[in-house]
Scaffold this active site. Structure first.
Site, short mmCIF file in Angstrom:
data_model
loop_
_atom_site.label_atom_id
_atom_site.label_comp_id
_atom_site.label_asym_id
_atom_site.label_seq_id
_atom_site.Cartn_x
_atom_site.Cartn_y
_atom_site.Cartn_z
N HIS A 28 0.87 -1.26 0.11
CA HIS A 28 -0.25 0.04 -0.10
C HIS A 28 0.97 1.32 0.13
O HIS A 28 0.43 2.35 -0.43
CB HIS A 28 -0.99 -0.02 1.22
CG HIS A 28 -1.86 -1.32 0.90
ND1 HIS A 28 -2.52 -1.74 2.26
CD2 HIS A 28 -2.50 -1.59 0.00
CE1 HIS A 28 -3.38 -2.72 1.76
NE2 HIS A 28 -3.68 -2.64 0.39
N GLU A 78 -8.65 -12.68 -10.27
CA GLU A 78 -7.82 -12.62 -9.12
C GLU A 78 -7.53 -13.93 -8.42
O GLU A 78 -6.39 -14.16 -8.04
CB GLU A 78 -8.55 -11.70 -8.04
CG GLU A 78 -9.07 -10.28 -8.46
CD GLU A 78 -9.86 -9.72 -7.59
OE1 GLU A 78 -9.45 -8.94 -6.66
OE2 GLU A 78 -11.03 -10.20 -7.37
N CYS A 120 -6.57 -4.18 -14.16
CA CYS A 120 -6.77 -2.90 -13.34
C CYS A 120 -5.58 -2.97 -12.12
O CYS A 120 -5.83 -2.21 -11.05
CB CYS A 120 -8.08 -2.84 -12.73
SG CYS A 120 -8.76 -4.52 -11.80
N ASP A 152 -3.77 -9.44 -6.48
CA ASP A 152 -4.25 -10.58 -5.86
C ASP A 152 -4.00 -11.94 -6.78
O ASP A 152 -3.41 -12.66 -6.18
CB ASP A 152 -5.76 -10.58 -5.76
CG ASP A 152 -6.15 -9.91 -4.28
OD1 ASP A 152 -5.23 -9.97 -3.48
OD2 ASP A 152 -7.32 -9.37 -4.31
#
Length: 957
Positions: A582, A819, A890, A843
């Protein structure tokens, strides 16, 4: 999670007595195949320990912990006794909810029933119901809850006028998520009404989603001692009106007490206490719940018994959430608080012996109320190191003028001096026998830290740094932190250990909040905590230089990145972390070049040496030679020129040199950012993370709330630009407070994404209805997250099919996110049924490589350019092309400079990236030949590792 379903309801039962009814309950579970017959006897054993009668004619018999091995499948049965029967404790029962639970699922049922236990007419309704739906409706009626807590109260603000105070209070309600911008406008358009004694009231209902009371008091009393802003639901029913009246009664109670003129002298906690009915003379005790499952029936019953043993009334409330103070002697009221582990209870009593009574209550809560409890442990990775006898020794620093390759995390290049952030060692004892001296030491350290912050604020002379430091100064003034630390000190902790326990508990609570801005306060709390801890231990915190620098750290959290002064921080280098962490994602959004996962040797770099950081290639060079520095300066100038050209051409389509169009969209975490994405050249929204709206509300947002939010994005996009919305993706590692999920050993592999949504089909249905309504015929693409196979897709599609029949003239496509590796492997079976695939490489990478992308040591290996991941992407593209579908990417790989050509070569049709990256990604695509990169991508699939892939790509650039 246990659900109430019609097939579990057995109507019109009769029994000779409670024993016969309990036998019938056990037989019902056995007939349903939920338990072995021996489980029935455990129901009697549990009743011998204490009655399971709750209230309003409801009993919930369940087995003992020792009987869980008799449970085959978790479930329940509801037995209705219209004539009622006398329970063994003398209460009258008309409904038995008997539970087979392999773990503690019955606690969730208990929490969800507490709101009906005191509701009028429920017992009669349960007895009179002649169909299962009526019983379920009575038990499932959602309570209307009010907000009045620290988030809605602003004490001693530097505003004198009542109109200004009303604006502050209304803004607090807006920031708390209970009202929208329309509410602030409505409040500002009114004149506050005098209640007497310098109390003023303003009411509004525009854009309100939850009843709430906002309060603001002035730093200096003028014509107002307090202004109250009441938020009413626009279309309230009787229950909501009762809740709103309760808020008004709190205000009137303060007025009648005669304490109104003194409200402006109170801090936030004291002000909330007065509104909860605590007088100035009341003794107050704050103590945290330590029970693993909170105040469920058994500990709540013990608490009530202890409260009844005292000689005077005791009241209790939750410090957060706005719950009323209730009698601690009422079992249903105490259970109804829904107190969870770690939450703070506030007990109050008044009169002779109040302090002694509260001490008995506090000791009982701390000891677990009859249950074995663990301390509120420190689980934070940010906990300061302590009690180390030897300083930490790092690996030798990288050699001068030698390139060190790591993980490219955020593009860009810079040359600047190094500043290594090394946290000091905090050596301290965990315990102390002298609580008085420890409290004095803590107070002295807080005063010293406060003075230090004041000096720094004055030196900062305004700007962002001064604002951040001022916020830290306010945190040090928060009495809650000190009180929590003192509580731990009184239990035998040292000043250092007690202080950090208070900081960590508060930081973890903040980090769990849905609101991003409030959640980021956790990093600030730990910064404040380390500053005081440094005073206690006699060590000082490192301060960054006042000139441009490259920050080097072991690791850095998202909030830390968000606070970086981008005017001075020219780059970020970490020893740990990965490209999809993150912090790396946020660094990209801020435009800060970042290289991560470089290994601990970088922590041995000397402060002040120059270093080149290349966030596009994942490379750093300490102490570069003059020739290398010159080359780097030329590259920086060329990149600046490229960025300028890319921004100028940002509205032009991304078309390869051989005329292949690749659509470039933006990933959004909030609809308010859609306009900015369009301004940066995005051709649509390639990923809207719709969970933001669910995480920003204390309960699931209704249809109108969602429509308003989604419409904001569609209107910003304008005509023709598509919006790709991911349906709710929460659960597991991203829980919602109002959808509690039992703890899971592997939350990434647990109840999350489409799995959780299918357990709440009404929520998924409302969300799709809201999206289609908001689209108003504009291009909408809906995709389901975490789909593993076609069966899950069809379950979700069945809900969509029902909803879409309500609309005419829609432009909607339905797809899935790739994913889970099984989804890519089975893409051929999914492609005939979907309109598109969107590959979530973050993921997909971590599941394919079995590496948690947040793992402090392994995340650097979670590289989306691994050949295994690329093969799964190619399989997805091949299946899509065979059936006329389109494929987008994405995940963060879509904005990776080295990956753009690879993805285009594999045949994807759309890339969705951070809005800031849109112009550069478009520019890169325009330089590619699709035919050439396709040939190169095919060759990459034969390589063995991600490192080999990156080496090959770099050699071709």
């Amino acid at each position: 999670m246990l659900e109430l379903t019609s097939d579990a309801v057995l109507l019109d039962q009769s029994a000779d007595d409670w024993r016969d009814a309990l036998t019938q309950a056990g037989s019902a579970l056995t007939r349903a195949g939920l338990v072995d017959p021996a489980y029935g006897q455990s129901l009697f054993q549990r009743e011998s320990e204490g009655s399971t009668y709750l209230g309003n004619g409801i009993a919930i018999p369940h087995g003992t912990p020792a009987s869980r091995n008799y449970v085959k499948t978790t479930g329940l049965r509801l037995l209705q006794y219209p004539d009622g029967l006398e329970w063994h404790d003398g209460n009258r029962v008309s409904l038995i909810i008997t539970i087979a639970a392999a773990n503690d699922e019955h606690l969730d049922i208990l929490r969800r029933l507490t709101h009906v236990l005191d509701a009028p007419g429920v017992a009669e309704g349960l007895a009179a119901a002649d169909n299962a739906a009526d019983i379920i409706a009575l038990l499932s009626r959602a309570p209307v809850q009010a907000r009045l807590d620290r988030a809605t109260v602003a004490a001693r603000v530097p505003v004198a006028s009542r109109e200004g105070l009303a604006a502050v209070a209304a803004t607090r309600l807006y920031e708390a998520g209970v009202a929208g911008a329309g509410f602030i406008g409505q409040i500002m358009g009114q004149t506050p009404v005098s209640l007497g004694d310098k109390l003023w009231l303003v009411e509004g209902s525009a854009d309100v989603t939850q009843p709430a009371l906002g309060v603001a008091t002035p730093a200096e009393v003028g014509d107002a001692a307090a202004v109250f802003v009441l938020a009413r639901l626009p279309h309230a029913d009787e229950a909501a009106d009762d809740v709103t009246r309760g808020l008004l009664e709190r205000v009137l109670g303060v007025l009648e007490s005669g304490e109104a003129p003194r409200l402006a002298q109170l801090d936030t906690g004291q002000l909330i206490g007065r509104l909860a009915g605590e007088s100035a003379g009341a003794e107050v005790l704050r103590v945290r719940v330590r029970n693993a499952h909170g105040l469920h029936a058994r500990p709540a019953k013990n608490l009530v018994q202890i409260a009844r043993e005292q000689r005077l009334p005791i009241r209790v409330r939750l410090e957060s959430g706005g719950a009323d103070a209730v009698s601690a002697a009422s079992l249903t009221k105490v259970i109804g608080l829904g107190a969870r582990r770690g939450q703070m209870l506030v007990f109050s009593a008044e009169g002779e012996g109040a302090a002694t009574a509260l001490e008995a209550i506090g000791n009982a809560v701390r000891s677990g109320l009859g249950e074995d409890v663990l301390p509120l442990e420190d689980t934070s990775e940010a906990r300061p190191s302590r009690n180390k006898t030897e300083p930490r020794v790092y690996a030798p620093a990288p050699a001068a003028d030698t390139a060190l390759d790591a993980v490219a995390a955020s593009p860009g290049m810079a040359i600047a001096p190094v500043f290594v952030l090394r946290l000091p060692e905090f050596n301290y004892a965990d315990t102390s026998d002298d609580s008085i001296s420890e409290r004095k030491r803590l107070d002295a350290a807080i005063r010293e830290a406060y003075g230090q912050l004041t000096e720094l604020i004055q030196a900062a002379d305004g700007g962002d740094m001064a604002e951040i430091l001022s916020m830290h100064e306010e945190m040090l003034r928060d009495p809650e932190l000190r009180e929590a630390a003192v509580e731990a000190i009184n239990e035998g902790a040292s000043a250092e250990a007690g202080w950090w326990q208070a900081i960590d508990a508060s930081a973890r609570a903040q980090a769990a909040l849905a609101d991003r801005i409030l959640a980021e306060r956790a990093a600030d709390l730990r910064d404040v905590g380390r500053r005081v801890l440094g005073r206690l231990c006699g060590v000082s915190m490192p301060e960054p230089p006042d000139h441009p620098y490259i920050l080097v750290a072991e690791d850095i959290g998202p909030s830390d990145v968000a606070q970086l002064d981008t005017q001075r921080v020219r780059g970020l280098l970490t020893a740990k972390g990965g490209a999809t962490s993150h912090s790396a994602i946020l660094a990209r959004s801020l435009g800060i070049p970042a290289v991560v996962g470089a290994g601990e040797s970088v922590l041995s770099l000397a402060d002040g040496i120059d270093m080149i950081i290349d966030g596009e290639r994942g490379r750093v060079v300490p102490q570069p030679s003059d020739d290398r520095r010159a080359r780097a300066n030329r590259a920086i100038a060329e990149r600046a020129e490229l960025e300028a050209e890319a921004f100028t051409a940002r509205f032009e389509p991304a078309v390869t040199t051989d005329n292949v169009r690749i659509e470039v969209g933006a990933n959004l975490g909030n609809t308010s950012h859609a306009a900015d994405a369009v301004e940066r050249g995005a051709e649509g929204v390639g990923l809207l993370r719709t969970e933001f709206i669910f995480m920003a509300h204390p309960a699931a947002p209704d249809l109108d709330t969602q429509v308003t939010e989604y419409k904001r994005a569609f209107e910003a996009l304008g005509p023709g630009r598509p919006l790709v919305a991911r349906t709710l993706d929460v659960g597991g590692d991203k829980p919602l407070d109002y959808w509690p999920v039992p703890p899971e050993d592997n939350p990434f592999l647990g109840l999350r994404g489409i799995r959780l949504a299918l357990n709440r089909p009404q929520v998924l249905e409302t969300q799709m209805r809201a999206l289609i309504t908001a689209s108003e015929g504009r291009p909408l693409r809906i995709m389901f997250p975490m789909v593993k196979d076609v069966a899950e897709f069809h379950q979700a599609k069945a809900i969509y099919d029902r909803v879409v029949q309500e609309f005419d003239g829609v432009d909607v496509q339905l797809g899935v996110m790739v994913e889970v590796p099984s989804c890519a492997l089975l893409a051929e079976t999914l492609a005939p049924h979907v309109d598109f695939f969107s590959i979530g490489t973050n993921d997909l990478t971590q599941y394919t490589l079995a590496i948690d992308r947040g793992h402090p040591r392994l995340s650097g290996q979670a590289d989306g350019l691994h050949p295994a991941v690329l093969r799964l992407i190619l399989m997805t593209v091949a299946a899509a092309e065979a059936h006329g579908c389109w494929v987008g990417v994405c995940g963060e790989l879509a904005s990776d400079a080295q990956a753009v050509g690879v993805l285009v070569g594999l045949g994807v049709h759309e890339l969705s990236v951070n809005a800031r990256q849109v112009p550069l990604v478009k520019a890169r695509i325009r330089r590619l030949s699709q035919a050439e990169v396709s040939t190169r991508a095919e060759a990459l699939l034969s390589l063995a590792t991600a490192a080999e892939v990156r080496e090959a790509v770099e050699a071709e650039q």
